[in-house]
Scaffold this motif. Structure first.
Motif, PDB file in Angstrom:
ATOM      1  N   MET A  34       6.157   1.328  -1.307  1.00  0.00           N
ATOM      2  CA  MET A  34       5.628   2.551  -0.709  1.00  0.00           C
ATOM      3  C   MET A  34       4.318   2.851  -1.415  1.00  0.00           C
ATOM      4  N   GLY A  35       3.406   3.453  -0.696  1.00  0.00           N
ATOM      5  CA  GLY A  35       2.132   3.705  -1.345  1.00  0.00           C
ATOM      6  C   GLY A  35       1.287   4.725  -0.624  1.00  0.00           C
ATOM      7  N   TRP A  36       0.163   4.972  -1.224  1.00  0.00           N
ATOM      8  CA  TRP A  36      -0.812   5.930  -0.689  1.00  0.00           C
ATOM      9  C   TRP A  36      -2.167   5.252  -0.538  1.00  0.00           C
ATOM     10  N   TYR A  37      -2.799   5.536   0.568  1.00  0.00           N
ATOM     11  CA  TYR A  37      -4.148   5.091   0.848  1.00  0.00           C
ATOM     12  C   TYR A  37      -4.950   6.322   1.239  1.00  0.00           C
ATOM     13  N   ARG A  38      -6.274   6.192   1.205  1.00  0.00           N
ATOM     14  CA  ARG A  38      -7.105   7.311   1.617  1.00  0.00           C
ATOM     15  C   ARG A  38      -8.331   6.809   2.368  1.00  0.00           C
ATOM     16  N   GLN A  39      -8.846   7.694   3.202  1.00  0.00           N
ATOM     17  CA  GLN A  39     -10.043   7.360   3.971  1.00  0.00           C
ATOM     18  C   GLN A  39     -10.947   8.576   3.986  1.00  0.00           C
ATOM     19  N   ALA A  40     -12.112   8.406   3.400  1.00  0.00           N
ATOM     20  CA  ALA A  40     -13.119   9.459   3.383  1.00  0.00           C
ATOM     21  C   ALA A  40     -13.989   9.327   4.633  1.00  0.00           C
ATOM     22  N   PRO A  41     -14.644  10.400   5.053  1.00  0.00           N
ATOM     23  CA  PRO A  41     -15.495  10.331   6.243  1.00  0.00           C
ATOM     24  C   PRO A  41     -16.537   9.223   6.123  1.00  0.00           C
ATOM     25  N   GLY A  42     -16.600   8.377   7.138  1.00  0.00           N
ATOM     26  CA  GLY A  42     -17.577   7.302   7.160  1.00  0.00           C
ATOM     27  C   GLY A  42     -17.241   6.113   6.281  1.00  0.00           C
ATOM     28  N   GLU A  43     -16.070   6.147   5.659  1.00  0.00           N
ATOM     29  CA  GLU A  43     -15.671   5.070   4.766  1.00  0.00           C
ATOM     30  C   GLU A  43     -14.450   4.342   5.322  1.00  0.00           C
ATOM     31  N   GLU A  44     -14.194   3.166   4.760  1.00  0.00           N
ATOM     32  CA  GLU A  44     -12.992   2.428   5.131  1.00  0.00           C
ATOM     33  C   GLU A  44     -11.789   2.962   4.344  1.00  0.00           C
ATOM     34  N   ARG A  45     -10.617   2.725   4.907  1.00  0.00           N
ATOM     35  CA  ARG A  45      -9.394   3.124   4.215  1.00  0.00           C
ATOM     36  C   ARG A  45      -9.240   2.273   2.954  1.00  0.00           C
ATOM     37  N   GLU A  46      -8.861   2.919   1.844  1.00  0.00           N
ATOM     38  CA  GLU A  46      -8.720   2.205   0.587  1.00  0.00           C
ATOM     39  C   GLU A  46      -7.392   2.533  -0.085  1.00  0.00           C
ATOM     40  N   LEU A  47      -6.930   1.588  -0.884  1.00  0.00           N
ATOM     41  CA  LEU A  47      -5.692   1.783  -1.626  1.00  0.00           C
ATOM     42  C   LEU A  47      -5.903   2.817  -2.723  1.00  0.00           C
ATOM     43  N   VAL A  48      -4.911   3.698  -2.885  1.00  0.00           N
ATOM     44  CA  VAL A  48      -4.913   4.652  -3.988  1.00  0.00           C
ATOM     45  C   VAL A  48      -3.866   4.237  -5.016  1.00  0.00           C
ATOM     46  N   ALA A  49      -2.630   4.073  -4.558  1.00  0.00           N
ATOM     47  CA  ALA A  49      -1.550   3.694  -5.461  1.00  0.00           C
ATOM     48  C   ALA A  49      -0.393   3.141  -4.655  1.00  0.00           C
ATOM     49  N   THR A  50       0.307   2.173  -5.241  1.00  0.00           N
ATOM     50  CA  THR A  50       1.492   1.620  -4.595  1.00  0.00           C
ATOM     51  C   THR A  50       2.608   1.486  -5.624  1.00  0.00           C
ATOM     52  N   SER A  51       3.835   1.455  -5.120  1.00  0.00           N
ATOM     53  CA  SER A  51       5.000   1.307  -5.991  1.00  0.00           C
ATOM     54  C   SER A  51       6.060   0.476  -5.290  1.00  0.00           C
ATOM     55  N   VAL A  91      -8.716  11.880   3.794  1.00  0.00           N
ATOM     56  CA  VAL A  91      -7.390  11.962   4.410  1.00  0.00           C
ATOM     57  C   VAL A  91      -6.508  10.940   3.707  1.00  0.00           C
ATOM     58  N   TYR A  92      -5.370  11.391   3.220  1.00  0.00           N
ATOM     59  CA  TYR A  92      -4.463  10.531   2.482  1.00  0.00           C
ATOM     60  C   TYR A  92      -3.307  10.111   3.391  1.00  0.00           C
ATOM     61  N   TYR A  93      -3.075   8.813   3.421  1.00  0.00           N
ATOM     62  CA  TYR A  93      -2.047   8.238   4.288  1.00  0.00           C
ATOM     63  C   TYR A  93      -0.938   7.600   3.450  1.00  0.00           C
ATOM     64  N   CYS A  94       0.275   7.837   3.869  1.00  0.00           N
ATOM     65  CA  CYS A  94       1.437   7.200   3.266  1.00  0.00           C
ATOM     66  C   CYS A  94       1.724   5.887   3.993  1.00  0.00           C
ATOM     67  N   ASN A  95       2.160   4.902   3.242  1.00  0.00           N
ATOM     68  CA  ASN A  95       2.490   3.594   3.814  1.00  0.00           C
ATOM     69  C   ASN A  95       3.815   3.103   3.244  1.00  0.00           C
ATOM     70  N   ALA A  96       4.606   2.442   4.073  1.00  0.00           N
ATOM     71  CA  ALA A  96       5.867   1.884   3.593  1.00  0.00           C
ATOM     72  C   ALA A  96       6.179   0.586   4.313  1.00  0.00           C
ATOM     73  N   GLY A  97       6.682  -0.356   3.556  1.00  0.00           N
ATOM     74  CA  GLY A  97       7.241  -1.576   4.131  1.00  0.00           C
ATOM     75  C   GLY A  97       8.741  -1.431   4.130  1.00  0.00           C
ATOM     76  N   ALA A  98       9.364  -1.488   5.305  1.00  0.00           N
ATOM     77  CA  ALA A  98      10.773  -1.147   5.383  1.00  0.00           C
ATOM     78  C   ALA A  98      11.523  -2.041   6.350  1.00  0.00           C
ATOM     79  N   TRP A  99      12.803  -2.254   6.024  1.00  0.00           N
ATOM     80  CA  TRP A  99      13.738  -2.918   6.924  1.00  0.00           C
ATOM     81  C   TRP A  99      14.500  -1.840   7.687  1.00  0.00           C
ATOM     82  N   SER A 100      14.600  -2.016   8.998  1.00  0.00           N
ATOM     83  CA  SER A 100      15.325  -1.046   9.807  1.00  0.00           C
ATOM     84  C   SER A 100      16.142  -1.767  10.873  1.00  0.00           C
TER      85      SER A 100
END
Length: 122
Positions: A34-51, A91-100
């Protein structure tokens, strides 16, 4: 399917703190990273932190200021952000890799939340 819902964004002054939360729901069997990414205006989305639960990874720009943590029982990931700077505005986005499970099918997917806005300004 898996849904991610973020909360905790807002306006904060430089040097302040915010805590973001992201709760995963759905027919979840297990969550890998699970992790957090962010995207500032005019910028690409970038990794902030993952766990992965055992291993955490941070962008150099947030090391020592941000802390990622997980509550596996609640399928929730948090991002504690301290000593915020104007350049953390994004804008901060949450991300998860999950089995469902969908019916009789088990699948792995990469899921994103809708984003929560963080503005650091005086």
């Amino acid at each position: 399917q898996v849904q991610l819902v973020e909360s905790g964004g807002g306006l904060v002054q430089p040097g302040g703190s915010l805590r973001l939360s992201c709760a995963a729901s759905g027919n979840i069997l297990s969550i890998n990273a699970m992790g957090w990414y962010r995207q500032a205006p005019g910028e690409e989305r970038e990794l902030v932190a993952t766990s992965t639960g055992q291993i955490t990874n941070y962008a150099d720009s947030v090391k020592g200021r941000f802390t990622i943590s997980r509550d596996n029982a609640k399928n929730t990931v948090y991002l504690q952000m301290n000593s915020l700077k104007p350049e953390d505005t994004a804008v901060y986005y949450c991300n998860a890799g999950a089995w469902s499970r969908i019916g009789q099918t088990i699948k792995h997917g990469d899921y994103w939340g809708q984003g929560t806005e963080v503005t650091v300004s005086s």
